[in-house]
Enzyme design. Structure first.
Site, PDB file in Angstrom:
ATOM      1  N   ARG A  87       0.815  -1.210   0.000  1.00 56.04           N
ATOM      2  CA  ARG A  87       0.000   0.000   0.000  1.00 56.04           C
ATOM      3  C   ARG A  87       0.848   1.258   0.000  1.00 56.04           C
ATOM      4  O   ARG A  87       0.313   2.357   0.014  1.00 56.04           O
ATOM      5  CB  ARG A  87      -0.870  -0.009   1.269  1.00 56.04           C
ATOM      6  CG  ARG A  87      -2.380   0.016   1.008  1.00 56.04           C
ATOM      7  CD  ARG A  87      -3.025  -0.030   2.376  1.00 56.04           C
ATOM      8  NE  ARG A  87      -4.428   0.129   2.399  1.00 56.04           N
ATOM      9  CZ  ARG A  87      -5.310  -0.848   2.574  1.00 56.04           C
ATOM     10  NH1 ARG A  87      -4.920  -2.097   2.617  1.00 56.04           N
ATOM     11  NH2 ARG A  87      -6.588  -0.573   2.692  1.00 56.04           N
ATOM     12  N   ARG A 170      -9.795   7.530   4.361  1.00 58.32           N
ATOM     13  CA  ARG A 170      -9.118   6.385   3.717  1.00 58.32           C
ATOM     14  C   ARG A 170      -8.917   6.655   2.231  1.00 58.32           C
ATOM     15  O   ARG A 170      -7.890   6.298   1.652  1.00 58.32           O
ATOM     16  CB  ARG A 170      -9.938   5.113   3.935  1.00 58.32           C
ATOM     17  CG  ARG A 170      -9.877   4.649   5.385  1.00 58.32           C
ATOM     18  CD  ARG A 170     -10.958   3.664   5.703  1.00 58.32           C
ATOM     19  NE  ARG A 170     -10.751   2.372   5.074  1.00 58.32           N
ATOM     20  CZ  ARG A 170     -11.710   1.483   4.878  1.00 58.32           C
ATOM     21  NH1 ARG A 170     -12.946   1.756   5.251  1.00 58.32           N
ATOM     22  NH2 ARG A 170     -11.438   0.340   4.313  1.00 58.32           N
TER      23      ARG A 170
HETATM   24  P1  AMP Z   1      -8.537  -3.091   4.355  1.00 59.38           P
HETATM   25  O1  AMP Z   1      -9.235  -4.253   4.961  1.00 59.38           O
HETATM   26  O2  AMP Z   1      -7.600  -3.476   3.243  1.00 59.38           O
HETATM   27  O3  AMP Z   1      -9.482  -1.981   3.951  1.00 59.38           O
HETATM   28  O4  AMP Z   1      -7.587  -2.498   5.495  1.00 59.38           O
HETATM   29  C1  AMP Z   1      -8.127  -1.964   6.699  1.00 59.38           C
HETATM   30  C2  AMP Z   1      -7.080  -1.087   7.399  1.00 59.38           C
HETATM   31  O5  AMP Z   1      -5.946  -1.883   7.769  1.00 59.38           O
HETATM   32  C3  AMP Z   1      -6.488   0.055   6.562  1.00 59.38           C
HETATM   33  O6  AMP Z   1      -7.300   1.220   6.550  1.00 59.38           O
HETATM   34  C4  AMP Z   1      -5.161   0.289   7.289  1.00 59.38           C
HETATM   35  O7  AMP Z   1      -5.332   0.982   8.511  1.00 59.38           O
HETATM   36  C5  AMP Z   1      -4.736  -1.139   7.639  1.00 59.38           C
HETATM   37  N1  AMP Z   1      -3.926  -1.760   6.557  1.00 59.38           N
HETATM   38  C6  AMP Z   1      -4.254  -2.839   5.794  1.00 59.38           C
HETATM   39  N2  AMP Z   1      -3.284  -3.125   4.922  1.00 59.38           N
HETATM   40  C7  AMP Z   1      -2.304  -2.202   5.131  1.00 59.38           C
HETATM   41  C8  AMP Z   1      -1.051  -1.936   4.529  1.00 59.38           C
HETATM   42  N3  AMP Z   1      -0.574  -2.705   3.529  1.00 59.38           N
HETATM   43  N4  AMP Z   1      -0.321  -0.893   4.990  1.00 59.38           N
HETATM   44  C9  AMP Z   1      -0.764  -0.118   5.987  1.00 59.38           C
HETATM   45  N5  AMP Z   1      -1.936  -0.288   6.597  1.00 59.38           N
HETATM   46  C10 AMP Z   1      -2.718  -1.330   6.185  1.00 59.38           C
END
Ligand code: AMP
Ligand code: ADP
Length: 216
Positions: A87, A170
């Site tokens: 990310r 986000r």
């Molecule tokens: P997601 O389920 O992919 O929407 O991720 C939920 C949250 O987890 C994100 O808003 C970040 O806070 C954290 N997160 C997930 N993947 C990453 C990543 N590769 N780098 C940093 N934070 C992450």
């Protein structure tokens, strides 16, 4: 054995597309968000470190995420699809270094493209099953019985980070920090497959499968 990366803004439908990919190609789904939510549910040290960032829509710091994901990748047997990682450009570079060290590489990067206006409605309408991880949408992908998981697990919930204030943050962070990952992969001559994800779930699925069939 395929190793894939799925890019796209939060709520683009990465997890949903991954379900079709793992069914069709027998890959493991590795979602950094799912791993973090499991760590939180287990109240681990890592989960505790991550929770404030997640609930406010910030990225969890690179050092925490890189260690967690590279550890998971090193243990993986067979092919996988990475969802939500990398990310940041640093995460992409560190992933490539770790793969180099074990003689592996990413075979293709899929970029799910959806306009911001659509994304907001996808995230705020998302409902998730805390027990099985199933993902639904109040309009686009309704469960058979409102508010209940189709697998009989019980009540669906709304993720704390899927409320409008956090969703906006986000999306902003995606544009500031994550969109550049596509440029990183281009700079190292990685094949980027662009998918129009602003279509119905089944049409996105068909587009993804058609592209991946060309690779295998
Ligand atoms: P997601 O389920 O992919 O929407 O991720 C939920 C949250 O987890 C994100 O808003 C970040 O806070 C954290 N997160 C997930 N993947 C990453 C990543 N590769 N780098 C940093 N934070 C992450
Ligand atoms: P991501 O993993 O990228 O954050 P999800 O796969 O969880 O995204 O999808 C976000 C929300 O949008 C979910 O509620 C899901 O049911 C819904 N969704 C996923 N793909 C589509 C699509 N092609 N059309 C409409 N809604 C979708």
């Amino acid at each position: 054995m395929m190793r894939l990366v799925l890019l796209g803004p939060p709520g683009a439908g990465k997890g949903t597309a991954c379900m079709s990919i793992i069914e069709n190609y027998g890959l493991i789904h590795m979602s950094s968000g799912d791993i973090l939510r499991a760590e939180r549910a287990a109240n681990s040290e890592l989960g505790q470190k991550a929770q404030g960032y997640m609930d406010s829509g910030q990225l969890v710091p690179d050092d925490v995420i890189i260690g967690m994901m590279i550890g998971a990748i090193q243990k993986a047997e067979g092919g996988y699809v990475l969802d939500g990682f990398p990310r940041t450009v640093l995460q992409g570079e560190e992933l490539d270094k770790a793969l180099d060290a074990i003689g592996g590489k990413i075979d293709a990067v899929l970029d799910l493209q959806v306009p911001d206006e659509v994304i907001e409605a996808r995230m705020t309408g998302r409902r998730s099953c805390p027990a099985c991880g199933g993902v639904y949408h109040i309009i686009n992908l309704k469960p058979k019985v409102e508010g209940q998981c189709d697998k009989g697990c019980g009540e669906l919930t709304q993720r704390a980070d899927d409320v409008p204030e956090v969703v906006a943050n986000r999306l902003k962070i995606y544009h500031e920090q994550t969109a550049a990952v596509v440029g990183y992969y281009k700079s190292v001559d990685k094949k980027i497959i662009e998918i129009n994800a602003n279509q119905a779930v089944d049409d996105v699925k068909a587009s993804v499968i058609a592209e991946l069939d060309k690779l295998s």
